[in-house]
Design a protein around this motif. Structure first.
Motif, PDB file in Angstrom:
ATOM      1  N   GLU A 294       0.837  -1.198   0.000  1.00  0.00           N
ATOM      2  CA  GLU A 294       0.000   0.000   0.000  1.00  0.00           C
ATOM      3  C   GLU A 294       0.874   1.252   0.000  1.00  0.00           C
ATOM      4  OE1 GLU A 294      -2.974   0.141   3.087  1.00  0.00           O
ATOM      5  OE2 GLU A 294      -3.321   2.274   2.658  1.00  0.00           O
ATOM      6  N   TYR A 295       1.945   1.206   0.794  1.00  0.00           N
ATOM      7  CA  TYR A 295       2.850   2.354   0.853  1.00  0.00           C
ATOM      8  C   TYR A 295       3.521   2.566  -0.512  1.00  0.00           C
ATOM      9  CZ  TYR A 295       6.520   5.479   2.526  1.00  0.00           C
ATOM     10  OH  TYR A 295       7.350   6.561   2.701  1.00  0.00           O
ATOM     11  N   LEU A 296       3.988   1.473  -1.097  1.00  0.00           N
ATOM     12  CA  LEU A 296       4.711   1.579  -2.367  1.00  0.00           C
ATOM     13  C   LEU A 296       3.800   2.043  -3.503  1.00  0.00           C
ATOM     14  CD1 LEU A 296       6.900  -1.656  -2.221  1.00  0.00           C
ATOM     15  CD2 LEU A 296       7.697   0.710  -1.948  1.00  0.00           C
ATOM     16  N   ALA A 297       2.537   1.650  -3.447  1.00  0.00           N
ATOM     17  CA  ALA A 297       1.624   1.997  -4.546  1.00  0.00           C
ATOM     18  C   ALA A 297       1.576   3.509  -4.731  1.00  0.00           C
ATOM     19  CB  ALA A 297       0.231   1.440  -4.261  1.00  0.00           C
ATOM     20  N   GLU A 298       1.506   4.248  -3.625  1.00  0.00           N
ATOM     21  CA  GLU A 298       1.451   5.701  -3.760  1.00  0.00           C
ATOM     22  C   GLU A 298       2.791   6.252  -4.255  1.00  0.00           C
ATOM     23  OE1 GLU A 298      -0.688   7.935  -0.773  1.00  0.00           O
ATOM     24  OE2 GLU A 298       0.705   9.601  -0.978  1.00  0.00           O
ATOM     25  N   THR A 299       3.875   5.713  -3.709  1.00  0.00           N
ATOM     26  CA  THR A 299       5.211   6.142  -4.161  1.00  0.00           C
ATOM     27  C   THR A 299       5.353   5.953  -5.673  1.00  0.00           C
ATOM     28  OG1 THR A 299       6.009   5.252  -2.065  1.00  0.00           O
ATOM     29  CG2 THR A 299       7.675   5.877  -3.692  1.00  0.00           C
ATOM     30  N   GLU A 300       4.925   4.790  -6.125  1.00  0.00           N
ATOM     31  CA  GLU A 300       5.073   4.484  -7.550  1.00  0.00           C
ATOM     32  C   GLU A 300       4.133   5.324  -8.409  1.00  0.00           C
ATOM     33  OE1 GLU A 300       7.584   2.632  -8.916  1.00  0.00           O
ATOM     34  OE2 GLU A 300       8.210   2.848  -6.836  1.00  0.00           O
ATOM     35  N   ASP A 301       2.971   5.678  -7.862  1.00  0.00           N
ATOM     36  CA  ASP A 301       2.090   6.557  -8.636  1.00  0.00           C
ATOM     37  C   ASP A 301       2.756   7.916  -8.872  1.00  0.00           C
ATOM     38  OD1 ASP A 301      -0.006   4.940  -9.385  1.00  0.00           O
ATOM     39  OD2 ASP A 301      -1.134   5.267  -7.540  1.00  0.00           O
ATOM     40  N   TYR A 302       3.462   8.430  -7.876  1.00  0.00           N
ATOM     41  CA  TYR A 302       4.205   9.681  -8.102  1.00  0.00           C
ATOM     42  C   TYR A 302       5.242   9.476  -9.213  1.00  0.00           C
ATOM     43  CZ  TYR A 302       2.276  11.753  -3.835  1.00  0.00           C
ATOM     44  OH  TYR A 302       1.436  12.268  -2.887  1.00  0.00           O
ATOM     45  N   ARG A 303       5.901   8.335  -9.173  1.00  0.00           N
ATOM     46  CA  ARG A 303       6.919   8.081 -10.197  1.00  0.00           C
ATOM     47  C   ARG A 303       6.293   7.980 -11.586  1.00  0.00           C
ATOM     48  NH1 ARG A 303      11.646   5.603  -9.462  1.00  0.00           N
ATOM     49  NH2 ARG A 303      10.966   4.435  -7.642  1.00  0.00           N
ATOM     50  N   ARG A 304       5.150   7.307 -11.660  1.00  0.00           N
ATOM     51  CA  ARG A 304       4.503   7.125 -12.962  1.00  0.00           C
ATOM     52  C   ARG A 304       4.003   8.455 -13.502  1.00  0.00           C
ATOM     53  NH1 ARG A 304       6.929   2.700 -14.338  1.00  0.00           N
ATOM     54  NH2 ARG A 304       6.161   0.824 -13.308  1.00  0.00           N
ATOM     55  N   ILE A 305       3.486   9.286 -12.615  1.00  0.00           N
ATOM     56  CA  ILE A 305       3.039  10.609 -13.052  1.00  0.00           C
ATOM     57  C   ILE A 305       4.248  11.419 -13.519  1.00  0.00           C
ATOM     58  CG2 ILE A 305       1.962  12.766 -12.309  1.00  0.00           C
ATOM     59  CD1 ILE A 305       0.283  11.075 -10.306  1.00  0.00           C
TER      60      ILE A 305
ATOM     61  N   ILE B 132       6.756  -7.139 -17.362  1.00  0.00           N
ATOM     62  CA  ILE B 132       6.967  -7.308 -15.921  1.00  0.00           C
ATOM     63  C   ILE B 132       5.771  -8.036 -15.308  1.00  0.00           C
ATOM     64  CG2 ILE B 132       7.189  -6.063 -13.735  1.00  0.00           C
ATOM     65  CD1 ILE B 132       8.799  -3.952 -15.418  1.00  0.00           C
ATOM     66  N   ALA B 133       6.042  -8.971 -14.418  1.00  0.00           N
ATOM     67  CA  ALA B 133       4.983  -9.808 -13.856  1.00  0.00           C
ATOM     68  C   ALA B 133       3.944  -8.957 -13.129  1.00  0.00           C
ATOM     69  CB  ALA B 133       5.581 -10.828 -12.889  1.00  0.00           C
ATOM     70  N   PRO B 134       2.649  -9.187 -13.399  1.00  0.00           N
ATOM     71  CA  PRO B 134       1.592  -8.379 -12.782  1.00  0.00           C
ATOM     72  C   PRO B 134       1.636  -8.372 -11.257  1.00  0.00           C
ATOM     73  CG  PRO B 134       0.695  -9.644 -14.593  1.00  0.00           C
ATOM     74  CD  PRO B 134       2.119 -10.106 -14.425  1.00  0.00           C
ATOM     75  N   GLU B 135       2.137  -9.441 -10.644  1.00  0.00           N
ATOM     76  CA  GLU B 135       2.144  -9.452  -9.166  1.00  0.00           C
ATOM     77  C   GLU B 135       3.152  -8.464  -8.594  1.00  0.00           C
ATOM     78  OE1 GLU B 135       2.474 -12.051 -11.184  1.00  0.00           O
ATOM     79  OE2 GLU B 135       3.980 -13.501 -10.466  1.00  0.00           O
ATOM     80  N   LEU B 136       3.989  -7.865  -9.461  1.00  0.00           N
ATOM     81  CA  LEU B 136       4.922  -6.837  -8.982  1.00  0.00           C
ATOM     82  C   LEU B 136       4.428  -5.424  -9.284  1.00  0.00           C
ATOM     83  CD1 LEU B 136       8.365  -8.415 -10.012  1.00  0.00           C
ATOM     84  CD2 LEU B 136       7.123  -8.618  -7.847  1.00  0.00           C
ATOM     85  N   TRP B 137       3.380  -5.294 -10.097  1.00  0.00           N
ATOM     86  CA  TRP B 137       2.907  -3.956 -10.478  1.00  0.00           C
ATOM     87  C   TRP B 137       2.566  -3.132  -9.237  1.00  0.00           C
ATOM     88  CZ3 TRP B 137      -0.980  -5.125 -15.081  1.00  0.00           C
ATOM     89  CH2 TRP B 137      -0.251  -5.695 -16.124  1.00  0.00           C
ATOM     90  N   GLY B 138       2.817  -1.858  -9.327  1.00  0.00           N
ATOM     91  CA  GLY B 138       2.516  -0.969  -8.198  1.00  0.00           C
ATOM     92  C   GLY B 138       3.568  -1.002  -7.111  1.00  0.00           C
ATOM     93  N   THR B 139       4.693  -1.697  -7.359  1.00  0.00           N
ATOM     94  CA  THR B 139       5.800  -1.705  -6.403  1.00  0.00           C
ATOM     95  C   THR B 139       7.054  -1.224  -7.123  1.00  0.00           C
ATOM     96  OG1 THR B 139       6.799  -3.872  -6.843  1.00  0.00           O
ATOM     97  CG2 THR B 139       4.776  -3.834  -5.509  1.00  0.00           C
TER      98      THR B 139
END
Lengths: 502, 502
Positions: free
Chosen positions: B10-21, B274-281
């Motif tokens: 959950e923590y990483l998902a937000e971090t990665e959203d900043y990166r993706r943006i 990239i394997a879907p189980e890693l997405w958002g990390t």
């Protein structure tokens, strides 16, 4: 120590960057984003929105604004500081009356209601959408209850977004259009009865868009701070005064591309015209959506549907026609814009009865909110009003009560922006004329600087500093009313002396 | 209570959203953003980067990772949990060794150094850029000092981004290419001496891009999770595994569009795989930039420059030629890709001496960092090496020491990704062949599933879970080396029996 206004500006700059990113991510979603990334993008947009909302509702903002207020900024002495502080104050106070839970519940229900609407519309079955509308009405009432209202829940919904708009006044304005519009539309239909539909060149996208770039630049759109893309529904994205892109459909007839382009750059000129000293603050946006719509309507209708503008546009168009001379003339171009058939479909109808489409929705929304109409009975009222206003009931709910998706993603009351925008556009044009601006001569000569300059000074520059209820009297010397708009319609559709229709 | 891995995700998902943006905003800047919005966009990109960095360096992340580590995830039992935790741990620990002040000072100096480089290059005056390079060298040394190193500052710069790469080993790999490449290039030049340049059809953009869409889809690119745009320099934007867009220039000859497209979708296939189980990390990205480059080089060079691929590509191209039959044949298409003249300009040179361009920069970078070369003496060394490696010194510093802007926006050492990528691409191809994949037969038949499937399993799926130094032996059974790459070059440029060049 930095002066209070500098601290406030610094705080707002980050808040507004989240908003601008939010706007941009939505723009990209409607123009380029691959379908597979829909869920990811929804999450990213949500993140930016939460950051923005959290900062607007944060007590720190209250303190920063209070510090500026204690400093006593004076509009005559430091207009920008005064404007920035009062806009931030308005947003912060409003945010506290709109519970995050209601806003968030609405997003969740809306996200499911939209596909339900789409499927119900495809099947033409109101009953499939009715349960969703029931939930949406409840959410509208929850917001109204949280905000509070003196008279009708619609008071709360309108004022939550545009302080100063009341249910009673809005109802009177809309109802006042009914009879005159019906009368003028009868005259209009009589005039154009039996005339063949105008033929337009079938320009390829690249040529049509090159024409649009040329035309809109002549009107005053700054391409160094803008852009053009394709999307299923035309819109303008206000991602900052330096990045105001608009979109068009590329699968519609030429006259629709032309009017869409003129409409959208009306929105865009507003955003591009906000005074630079307000950029990076919450004052640096157009007043959404009522006054914003007035800017689009001004260019699309007041200017864009005159014979003078048709002559100007035809002159710009000529070099792009190439091997497509077609049968387009300045006269046929103008006729296509004013002779459009009346339709039971809102987005397909003529300039006049468009207003009655909004009245119809207003009657339904206000009755649903006050409990005098049940969701199940919407189609019956819809069809009766359609027969009265447009001369025919829709063939099915698909073209009737299910034609618009707006209830799935907007609060009730926001439909009125289309009519209020019409009223304001004519009121601004009348004030402009009193100040000596000759709209028709300017349009014919392609000299739009006097009109645009007037709008920049009186409407665009202050951004959101003034509410609609404050700005209209400041700019026009009178409160919001129907008089100027009805005069405009009379001049165009019931000219008493000359045969030329404006 | 949520298990530790759920909290970490959950923590990483937000971090990665900043990166993706962040990634998306940069993509948009290079493809669509109007010039007037440059400063606004820079601020927005900076905001997203700060949010992302703050979260990576935050002690909360340390605690969340430690909780997962205490839980003892086992790669054989729960690979994704193990991969996510170890990647987050690596990023968090690395962030603490890279002082924010140095990173931020570098951005500030780089932002001014870039226009200084551009002007110095236009004027062909090294002396105008030298003071900026001096400051940039100092910043590189400050980062190296902060990270720490056993032997040479380059150890620190390499390992800060790719743990396990050392100065000494990298130096040996690059130097080992010098003699073989010079020998093979002499053979190559002899073979193609005096042959006329191949003529290509001058397809309009729409047709050329339709061909690119067709070709890349056949290779395995998923258009539902991608997109194509135009930019001054081709690149791939990894805005999430579901939004991997790439760009091309539209003002270059057809063979350059073809090789660019195949190169960029090499990058894109990696991100899409990239394997879907890693997405958002933080594990869900390609290893930047060394292994990433190997994926682009694999498709561009190992596969894309074979006669078999030329026959396949020609078959796909044929229906798009329309009124442009031209003189293009499978053979001429292939010859254009391998017979490119050697150039003193890196981005214009042939497959072979491209490696020596990187060696040249490596020699200069390492000498500057160790203090054995002064900034003022760079052009002298540059020109001497050019004469030795490419058969000619550049006519001026404009085409010599000033040709690349990379030092203005990348840390030194990152140039090596282009050569390491070549080495890895060949090593992967050799391992693939040992596993029974016939690359040439697959290319000729347009059946890329066996190659892509092998890469998905061994390289793409784990994303950033493994460092380059870990992944290469896992995937190929051997440490990183030059042997496979030199064999590839020998087969292509010095075939001992047949005349056909691969």
């Amino acid at each position: 120590m930095a002066p209070p206004i500098a601290d406030l500006r610094e705080y707002l700059a980050e808040t507004e960057d989240y908003r601008r990113i939010f706007d941009h991510l939505r723009y990209d979603q409607q123009t380029v984003l691959p379908d597979g990334a829909t869920a990811d993008r929804a999450r990213q947009i949500g993140l930016m929105e939460r950051r923005m909302r959290d900062r607007i509702a944060d007590p720190r903002l209250d303190q920063l604004v209070a510090a500026v207020e204690r400093h006593g900024p004076d509009p005559d002495d430091d207009f920008a500081a005064w404007a920035v502080a009062r806009t931030a104050r308005r947003d912060h106070d409003a945010a506290r009356t709109r519970p995050v839970e209601v806003l968030s519940d609405f997003q969740v229900v809306a996200a499911e209601a939209f596909p339900a609407w789409r499927d119900a519309r495809a099947a033409g079955r109101w009953a499939d959408f009715a349960p969703w509308l029931r939930r949406l009405v409840d959410l509208n009432l929850r917001l109204a209850d949280a905000v509070g209202y003196p008279d009708h829940p619609m008071d709360a919904l309108l004022s939550a977004y545009e302080p100063g708009l009341s249910y009673a006044a809005t109802d009177a304005l809309l109802a006042g259009l009914r009879e005159p519009v019906l009368r003028l539309n009868a005259l209009r239909q009589q005039r154009y009865a039996g005339r063949p539909r105008v033929g337009f060149p079938d320009l390829d996208r690249q040529t049509a868009f090159a024409f649009v770039r040329d035309l809109t630049e002549r009107i005053g759109y700054d391409w160094n701070r803008g852009g053009l893309a394709v999307s299923p529904h035309p819109f303008t994205s206000p991602s900052g005064a330096n990045d105001v892109r608009f979109t068009l459909r590329d699968d519609v007839p030429f006259d629709e591309i032309l009017t869409s382009a003129v409409h959208e750059i009306g929105h865009a000129l507003y955003e591009q015209g906000i005074a630079p000293e307000l950029w990076g603050t919450s004052a640096a946006r157009g007043v959404m959506p009522w006054l914003h719509e007035s800017q689009a309507k001004f260019w699309e209708n007041i200017v864009g549907r005159t014979p003078e503008f048709a002559r100007f546009a035809h002159g710009v168009l000529a070099p792009y026609l190439g091997d497509h001379p077609g049968e387009v003339t300045p006269e046929s171009l103008h006729e296509a814009l004013v002779a459009r058939p009346t339709s039971v479909i809102r987005i397909a109808t003529d300039e006049l009865t468009f207003n009655l489409h909004i009245l119809l929705r207003w009657e339904i929304e206000t009755s649903l909110l006050s409990g005098t109409l049940d969701v199940d009975d919407v189609p019956e009222l819809w069809n009766a009003r359609s027969a009265e206003y447009f001369g025919a009931a829709p063939a099915s709910d698909r073209d009737g009560a299910l034609q618009d998706p707006h209830w799935c993603h907007r609060w009730m009351g926001l439909f009125t922006s289309y009519v209020i925008g019409n009223l304001v556009s004519a009121q601004l044009a009348a004030a402009m004329r009193r100040d000596g601006v000759d709209l028709e001569a300017g349009a014919e000569a392609g000299d739009f600087a006097p009109m645009l300059g007037w709008l920049r000074r009186h409407v665009h520059a202050p951004g959101r500093t003034f509410t609609l209820a404050e700005l209209v009297p400041r700019a026009t010397g009178a409160d919001l009313g129907t008089e100027a708009y009805l005069s405009h319609l009379e001049r165009r559709y019931a000219p008493d002396t000359e045969g030329e229709t404006r």
